[in-house]
Design a protein around this motif. Structure first.
Motif, PDB file in Angstrom:
ATOM      1  N   GLN A 120       0.856  -1.187   0.000  1.00 36.03           N
ATOM      2  CA  GLN A 120       0.000   0.000   0.000  1.00 36.03           C
ATOM      3  C   GLN A 120       0.891   1.235   0.000  1.00 36.03           C
ATOM      4  O   GLN A 120       1.848   1.314   0.765  1.00 36.03           O
ATOM      5  N   GLU A 121       0.552   2.183  -0.868  1.00 38.41           N
ATOM      6  CA  GLU A 121       1.315   3.421  -0.955  1.00 38.41           C
ATOM      7  C   GLU A 121       0.478   4.556  -0.396  1.00 38.41           C
ATOM      8  O   GLU A 121      -0.652   4.765  -0.812  1.00 38.41           O
ATOM      9  N   LEU A 122       1.061   5.288   0.550  1.00 33.91           N
ATOM     10  CA  LEU A 122       0.405   6.437   1.158  1.00 33.91           C
ATOM     11  C   LEU A 122       1.309   7.661   0.999  1.00 33.91           C
ATOM     12  O   LEU A 122       2.528   7.535   1.039  1.00 33.91           O
ATOM     13  N   GLY A 123       0.716   8.820   0.843  1.00 30.85           N
ATOM     14  CA  GLY A 123       1.484  10.051   0.817  1.00 30.85           C
ATOM     15  C   GLY A 123       2.126  10.378  -0.519  1.00 30.85           C
ATOM     16  O   GLY A 123       3.063  11.170  -0.576  1.00 30.85           O
ATOM     17  N   TRP A 124       1.632   9.773  -1.606  1.00 26.31           N
ATOM     18  CA  TRP A 124       2.192  10.079  -2.919  1.00 26.31           C
ATOM     19  C   TRP A 124       2.032  11.560  -3.210  1.00 26.31           C
ATOM     20  O   TRP A 124       1.024  12.168  -2.872  1.00 26.31           O
ATOM     21  N   ASP A 125       3.042  12.147  -3.853  1.00 22.19           N
ATOM     22  CA  ASP A 125       2.962  13.532  -4.310  1.00 22.19           C
ATOM     23  C   ASP A 125       3.925  13.703  -5.477  1.00 22.19           C
ATOM     24  O   ASP A 125       4.627  12.758  -5.847  1.00 22.19           O
ATOM     25  N   GLU A 126       3.969  14.905  -6.023  1.00 22.13           N
ATOM     26  CA  GLU A 126       4.789  15.180  -7.201  1.00 22.13           C
ATOM     27  C   GLU A 126       6.266  14.859  -6.998  1.00 22.13           C
ATOM     28  O   GLU A 126       6.976  14.565  -7.951  1.00 22.13           O
ATOM     29  N   ASP A 127       6.745  14.931  -5.742  1.00 21.72           N
ATOM     30  CA  ASP A 127       8.171  14.722  -5.480  1.00 21.72           C
ATOM     31  C   ASP A 127       8.544  13.260  -5.239  1.00 21.72           C
ATOM     32  O   ASP A 127       9.709  12.921  -5.072  1.00 21.72           O
ATOM     33  N   THR A 128       7.567  12.378  -5.236  1.00 19.35           N
ATOM     34  CA  THR A 128       7.805  10.964  -4.970  1.00 19.35           C
ATOM     35  C   THR A 128       8.738  10.378  -6.038  1.00 19.35           C
ATOM     36  O   THR A 128       8.682  10.770  -7.193  1.00 19.35           O
ATOM     37  N   ASP A 129       9.567   9.435  -5.635  1.00 17.12           N
ATOM     38  CA  ASP A 129      10.554   8.830  -6.538  1.00 17.12           C
ATOM     39  C   ASP A 129       9.870   7.800  -7.449  1.00 17.12           C
ATOM     40  O   ASP A 129       9.603   6.682  -7.039  1.00 17.12           O
ATOM     41  N   ASP A 130       9.605   8.219  -8.693  1.00 13.22           N
ATOM     42  CA  ASP A 130       8.886   7.343  -9.616  1.00 13.22           C
ATOM     43  C   ASP A 130       9.676   6.096  -9.991  1.00 13.22           C
ATOM     44  O   ASP A 130       9.094   5.034 -10.196  1.00 13.22           O
ATOM     45  N   GLU A 131      11.003   6.198 -10.077  1.00 12.95           N
ATOM     46  CA  GLU A 131      11.829   5.021 -10.396  1.00 12.95           C
ATOM     47  C   GLU A 131      11.639   3.948  -9.316  1.00 12.95           C
ATOM     48  O   GLU A 131      11.510   2.765  -9.620  1.00 12.95           O
ATOM     49  N   LEU A 132      11.639   4.378  -8.068  1.00  7.43           N
ATOM     50  CA  LEU A 132      11.452   3.445  -6.964  1.00  7.43           C
ATOM     51  C   LEU A 132      10.045   2.843  -7.010  1.00  7.43           C
ATOM     52  O   LEU A 132       9.871   1.636  -6.825  1.00  7.43           O
ATOM     53  N   ARG A 133       9.054   3.664  -7.302  1.00 13.27           N
ATOM     54  CA  ARG A 133       7.673   3.183  -7.388  1.00 13.27           C
ATOM     55  C   ARG A 133       7.539   2.113  -8.474  1.00 13.27           C
ATOM     56  O   ARG A 133       6.917   1.075  -8.274  1.00 13.27           O
ATOM     57  N   VAL A 134       8.126   2.368  -9.632  1.00 13.62           N
ATOM     58  CA  VAL A 134       8.073   1.411 -10.748  1.00 13.62           C
ATOM     59  C   VAL A 134       8.776   0.110 -10.361  1.00 13.62           C
ATOM     60  O   VAL A 134       8.275  -0.988 -10.625  1.00 13.62           O
ATOM     61  N   ALA A 135       9.934   0.226  -9.699  1.00 11.23           N
ATOM     62  CA  ALA A 135      10.684  -0.960  -9.284  1.00 11.23           C
ATOM     63  C   ALA A 135       9.878  -1.797  -8.281  1.00 11.23           C
ATOM     64  O   ALA A 135       9.896  -3.028  -8.338  1.00 11.23           O
ATOM     65  N   VAL A 136       9.167  -1.130  -7.366  1.00 10.96           N
ATOM     66  CA  VAL A 136       8.321  -1.854  -6.412  1.00 10.96           C
ATOM     67  C   VAL A 136       7.229  -2.615  -7.163  1.00 10.96           C
ATOM     68  O   VAL A 136       7.002  -3.803  -6.915  1.00 10.96           O
ATOM     69  N   GLU A 137       6.569  -1.950  -8.100  1.00  9.26           N
ATOM     70  CA  GLU A 137       5.490  -2.605  -8.842  1.00  9.26           C
ATOM     71  C   GLU A 137       6.025  -3.742  -9.710  1.00  9.26           C
ATOM     72  O   GLU A 137       5.376  -4.778  -9.841  1.00  9.26           O
ATOM     73  N   ASP A 138       7.224  -3.582 -10.271  1.00  8.74           N
ATOM     74  CA  ASP A 138       7.851  -4.678 -11.015  1.00  8.74           C
ATOM     75  C   ASP A 138       8.110  -5.863 -10.096  1.00  8.74           C
ATOM     76  O   ASP A 138       7.868  -7.013 -10.455  1.00  8.74           O
ATOM     77  N   ALA A 139       8.614  -5.575  -8.898  1.00  4.35           N
ATOM     78  CA  ALA A 139       8.966  -6.632  -7.948  1.00  4.35           C
ATOM     79  C   ALA A 139       7.732  -7.413  -7.494  1.00  4.35           C
ATOM     80  O   ALA A 139       7.777  -8.637  -7.383  1.00  4.35           O
ATOM     81  N   ILE A 140       6.626  -6.708  -7.221  1.00  6.50           N
ATOM     82  CA  ILE A 140       5.434  -7.397  -6.705  1.00  6.50           C
ATOM     83  C   ILE A 140       4.594  -7.983  -7.835  1.00  6.50           C
ATOM     84  O   ILE A 140       3.680  -8.762  -7.599  1.00  6.50           O
TER      85      ILE A 140
END
Length: 140
Positions: free
Chosen positions: A23-43
């Protein structure tokens, strides 16, 4: 932003593996999109948001100075957490806008019923891993 290879390493540091519900909470414009993509790839799928009613294995809480009361946010974060689940509080690194002092996390965690187990450098973000203390076996 972090390079894709770094993002994969960060996901390993976070202990996120295939088929976990994140679960992702607190997303905003400054969030690290590379990390987000890597998490979704991993899961192998998308992260769920705060409106989800699923039991989750991991909560990624993006947190910045000025976002409000961290204890309240942590209390909300642990609601859907599985017994063995954990929370990563992700904050901008020292010197970055929105930086949160580590002491704020260290003081907020126990109030929310969590224990900090580790900290990790995630590029322009820092992560603090929080877990729920293991329930003691009932006395006989």
């Amino acid at each position: 932003m972090v390079a894709a290879a770094d993002a994969q390493n960060f996901v390993q540091k976070l202990g996120i593996t295939h088929d976990m519900v994140v679960q992702e909470l607190g997303w905003d414009e400054d969030t690290d999109d590379e990390l987000r993509v890597a998490v979704e790839d991993a899961i192998g799928g998308e992260m769920v948001d705060e409106d989800s009613d699923e039991v989750v294995d991991v909560v990624l809480l993006w947190w910045r100075d000025g976002d409000g009361d961290l204890v309240d946010a942590l209390m909300d974060a642990i609601g859907p957490l599985s017994d063995d689940g954990f929370v990563w509080v992700l904050t901008p690194k020292t010197g970055q806008p929105g930086h949160v002092e580590p002491s704020e996390i260290a003081e907020s965690a126990p109030t929310a019923g969590l224990t900090q187990t580790s900290a990790s450098n995630l590029g322009s973000w820092s992560g603090s891993r929080l877990v729920q203390p293991k329930a003691r076996a009932p006395k006989r």
